[in-house]
Design a protein around this motif. Structure first.
Motif, PDB file in Angstrom:
ATOM      1  N   GLY A  69       0.830  -1.195   0.000  1.00 41.43           N
ATOM      2  CA  GLY A  69       0.000   0.000   0.000  1.00 41.43           C
ATOM      3  C   GLY A  69       0.860   1.238   0.000  1.00 41.43           C
ATOM      4  O   GLY A  69       2.102   1.180  -0.135  1.00 41.43           O
ATOM      5  N   LEU A  70       0.203   2.381   0.158  1.00 36.92           N
ATOM      6  CA  LEU A  70       0.942   3.645   0.120  1.00 36.92           C
ATOM      7  C   LEU A  70       1.945   3.763   1.261  1.00 36.92           C
ATOM      8  O   LEU A  70       2.892   4.547   1.167  1.00 36.92           O
ATOM      9  N   ALA A  71       1.764   2.994   2.320  1.00 35.24           N
ATOM     10  CA  ALA A  71       2.760   2.999   3.397  1.00 35.24           C
ATOM     11  C   ALA A  71       4.085   2.421   2.941  1.00 35.24           C
ATOM     12  O   ALA A  71       5.114   2.622   3.606  1.00 35.24           O
ATOM     13  N   ASP A  72       4.094   1.696   1.825  1.00 32.26           N
ATOM     14  CA  ASP A  72       5.327   1.083   1.314  1.00 32.26           C
ATOM     15  C   ASP A  72       5.997   1.930   0.250  1.00 32.26           C
ATOM     16  O   ASP A  72       6.930   1.455  -0.422  1.00 32.26           O
ATOM     17  N   THR A  73       5.549   3.154   0.061  1.00 30.07           N
ATOM     18  CA  THR A  73       6.134   3.969  -1.002  1.00 30.07           C
ATOM     19  C   THR A  73       7.582   4.357  -0.689  1.00 30.07           C
ATOM     20  O   THR A  73       8.347   4.636  -1.617  1.00 30.07           O
ATOM     21  N   ALA A  74       7.973   4.377   0.582  1.00 30.67           N
ATOM     22  CA  ALA A  74       9.373   4.704   0.903  1.00 30.67           C
ATOM     23  C   ALA A  74      10.306   3.637   0.336  1.00 30.67           C
ATOM     24  O   ALA A  74      11.338   3.955  -0.272  1.00 30.67           O
ATOM     25  N   ALA A  75       9.932   2.354   0.514  1.00 30.19           N
ATOM     26  CA  ALA A  75      10.748   1.286  -0.054  1.00 30.19           C
ATOM     27  C   ALA A  75      10.717   1.335  -1.579  1.00 30.19           C
ATOM     28  O   ALA A  75      11.737   1.090  -2.251  1.00 30.19           O
ATOM     29  N   LEU A  76       9.560   1.665  -2.148  1.00 27.72           N
ATOM     30  CA  LEU A  76       9.472   1.800  -3.597  1.00 27.72           C
ATOM     31  C   LEU A  76      10.362   2.927  -4.086  1.00 27.72           C
ATOM     32  O   LEU A  76      11.042   2.795  -5.127  1.00 27.72           O
ATOM     33  N   ALA A  77      10.402   4.026  -3.356  1.00 27.43           N
ATOM     34  CA  ALA A  77      11.244   5.152  -3.752  1.00 27.43           C
ATOM     35  C   ALA A  77      12.716   4.764  -3.754  1.00 27.43           C
ATOM     36  O   ALA A  77      13.481   5.166  -4.645  1.00 27.43           O
ATOM     37  N   GLU A  78      13.149   3.955  -2.777  1.00 27.36           N
ATOM     38  CA  GLU A  78      14.535   3.506  -2.752  1.00 27.36           C
ATOM     39  C   GLU A  78      14.865   2.663  -3.977  1.00 27.36           C
ATOM     40  O   GLU A  78      15.945   2.777  -4.565  1.00 27.36           O
ATOM     41  N   GLN A  79      13.933   1.804  -4.377  1.00 27.28           N
ATOM     42  CA  GLN A  79      14.166   1.004  -5.584  1.00 27.28           C
ATOM     43  C   GLN A  79      14.314   1.895  -6.813  1.00 27.28           C
ATOM     44  O   GLN A  79      15.192   1.678  -7.653  1.00 27.28           O
TER      45      GLN A  79
END
Length: 410
Positions: A271-281
Motif C-alpha cells: 500500500g501507500l505505506a510502502d512507497t518509501a521502499a518503492l522510492a529507494e528502488q
C-alpha cells in the motif's frame, strides 16, 4: 434370466409415457361404461325396441372409448363423446353420458388454447341439452338437463383452471431457471473480474521488476570495464529486485491455489505505506526521486490502497523506462474521501539527451507503456476516479484520483 426379460418389458411398458396415463384412462373408461350401462338399464326404457337399445349401448361404449383415448386424440374424443351423449339421451337413455363429455372437455381445455373458448363447451352443452330435451326420460327432465349441461361446463372450466395452473408453474420454473442463469452469469463475470485483477497484479509485479533489472543491466554493460564497483552494486540490486518479484509472485500463486485461505499474509497487498521502499528502488535506477506526502496519512480501504500503490509503481516504472537518469517527484495527497497520486519527471538529463536514445537492453517495448496507462486508468475507474497523463514541461506527468468512499474528515 428368461423370467426377468418379460418382467422388464412389462415394467418398461408401464413406465413409458404416456402409457401409464392411458392405462389409467382405460380403467376409468371401463368403470364409466359399466356404470352407464347399469344406469341405462334402470332408466325406464327397457321396454323400448331392440334397435334403440343397441344404439344406446353402442353410444355408451363409444363414449367410454373416447375417455380411454382422450390423451391420444383429445379433440376427436371430445367430439365423439358429445355426439354419443346426444345419441344415448335422445331415445330416452341415461343422460349421465355427459360425464364422458366432461372428462374429454377437461382434457382439451387443459391442453390447448382457444380464441373462442366458449365454442367447444357450447357445442357439447347444446348436444347434451338437445338429447335430454328430445328423450324427456322423466317429469323432472328440465332439472336433469340443467344438471348435465352444468357437468359438461364444470369439466371444461376445470380443464381451463388446470392449464392455467400448469402455465403458472411453468412460468415460475422459467423464472427460477432465469435466476439460475443470471446467477451463473454473475459467477462467470466475477471469475473474469478476478482474472483481470490477477492479470493487473502480475503485470505490475513483472513490469516493475523487469524494468529495473533491464535498466541496471544496461548500466552495468556500459561501465563493465571502467567501474567494477558499480557493476557489483548493480548485480546486488538486480538480485534483490528479482528475489522480491519472485516472492510476490509466489504469494499470488498461493492465493490462487488456496481460494479460501484465511491467512492474510499470503496475499501480496502493498500500500501507500510502502512507497518509501518503492522510492529507494526507483532511486537505485538513476532517478533522483523526491517523495512528497500532503495531508494526514491514514489507513485507506485495502483495495484503494493497493490500487494507489500500483498506480504509483507503474508510473515510476515508466519514468525508469523512458526518462532515467532524471529527477522525479512522487506526490501523495490525502483528501476527504479521496486520495491523489501524482508522478512528475523532468525528462532525461542533458548528458543523456546528447547520448541519444536509451540502449535496447535498458529500454522497454513501446507497447508496454501503453498497456501500463490502460491498467492505471482501469484501476482509477474502479473507484470512481480518473487518471490524466501527458507531457509536463520537458518531462511527463501522471495524476490519478481515487475515491475512498469515506465520509468523515481525513
Amino acid at each position: 434370466m428368461s423370467g426377468k426379460a418379460p418382467a422388464r418389458q412389462v415394467r418398461q411398458f408401464l413406465t413409458r409415457r404416456p402409457r401409464p396415463l392411458v392405462l389409467l384412462d382405460s380403467a376409468l373408461a371401463v368403470l364409466l361404461c359399466v356404470g352407464l350401462l347399469w344406469a341405462d338399464a334402470r332408466s325406464g326404457t327397457h321396454h323400448a325396441g331392440g334397435g334403440e337399445a343397441a344404439l344406446r349401448t353402442a353410444g355408451i361404449v363409444l363414449a367410454a372409448l373416447a375417455v380411454a383415448a382422450r390423451r391420444l386424440w383429445p379433440r376427436v374424443s371430445f367430439a365423439v363423446a358429445s355426439v354419443c351423449a346426444f345419441t344415448v339421451a335422445a331415445p330416452g337413455g341415461a343422460p349421465q353420458v355427459s360425464l364422458c363429455v366432461a372428462v374429454t372437455a377437461y382434457t382439451i381445455a387443459g391442453t390447448a388454447d382457444y380464441v373462442f373458448w366458449w365454442v367447444p363447451p357450447g357445442f357439447a352443452g347444446l348436444l347434451v341439452a338437445a338429447g335430454i330435451g328430445i328423450g324427456r326420460v322423466s317429469s323432472g327432465w328440465l332439472a336433469v338437463l340443467v344438471a348435465n349441461v352444468a357437468i359438461v361446463c364444470v369439466g371444461w372450466f376445470a380443464g381451463l383452471a388446470a392449464r392455467e395452473r400448469r402455465n403458472r408453474i411453468a412460468a415460475a420454473a422459467e423464472r427460477e431457471a432465469e435466476r439460475e442463469r443470471e446467477h451463473a452469469a454473475r459467477i462467470r463475470q466475477a471469475a473474469i473480474d478476478e482474472r483481470l485483477v490477477i492479470a493487473r497484479e502480475l503485470h505490475d509485479i513483472v513490469a516493475h521488476s523487469m524494468s529495473l533489472i533491464a535498466v541496471r543491466a544496461g548500466v552495468a554493460r556500459m561501465v563493465m570495464d571502467s567501474d567494477p564497483a558499480q557493476v557489483e552494486e548493480t548485480f546486488g540490486i538486480v538480485e534483490t529486485t528479482t528475489r522480491q518479484a519472485l516472492h510476490e509472485m509466489r504469494l499470488l500463486v498461493e492465493v490462487l491455489r488456496h481460494e479460501h485461505a484465511a491467512d492474510p499474509a499470503l496475499t501480496p497487498t502493498p500500500g501507500l505505506a510502502d512507497t518509501a521502499a518503492l522510492a529507494e528502488q526507483i532511486r537505485s535506477a538513476d532517478v533522483d526521486l523526491r517523495l512528497d506526502v500532503r495531508g494526514t496519512a491514514r489507513p485507506l480501504p485495502a483495495a484503494v490502497d493497493l490500487s494507489a500503490y500500483r498506480i504509483a509503481q507503474e508510473a515510476l516504472t515508466n519514468v525508469v523506462r523512458h526518462a532515467a537518469p532524471t529527477r522525479a517527484t512522487l506526490r501523495i495527497e490525502y483528501r476527504t474521501g479521496e486520495v491523489v497520486v501524482e508522478v512528475t519527471d523532468s525528462g532525461p538529463s542533458e548528458p543523456h539527451r546528447r547520448k541519444g536514445p536509451v540502449p535496447p537492453s535498458a529500454a522497454a517495448p513501446a507497447t508496454a507503456a501503453g498497456h501500463g496507462l490502460i491498467g492505471m486508468r482501469e484501476r482509477a475507474a474502479l473507484f470512481d476516479g480518473h487518471l490524466r497523463a501527458g507531457p509536463h514541461g520537458d518531462g511527463f506527468r501522471v495524476r490519478a484520483l481515487l475515491r475512498t468512499g469515506e465520509t468523515g474528515p481525513p
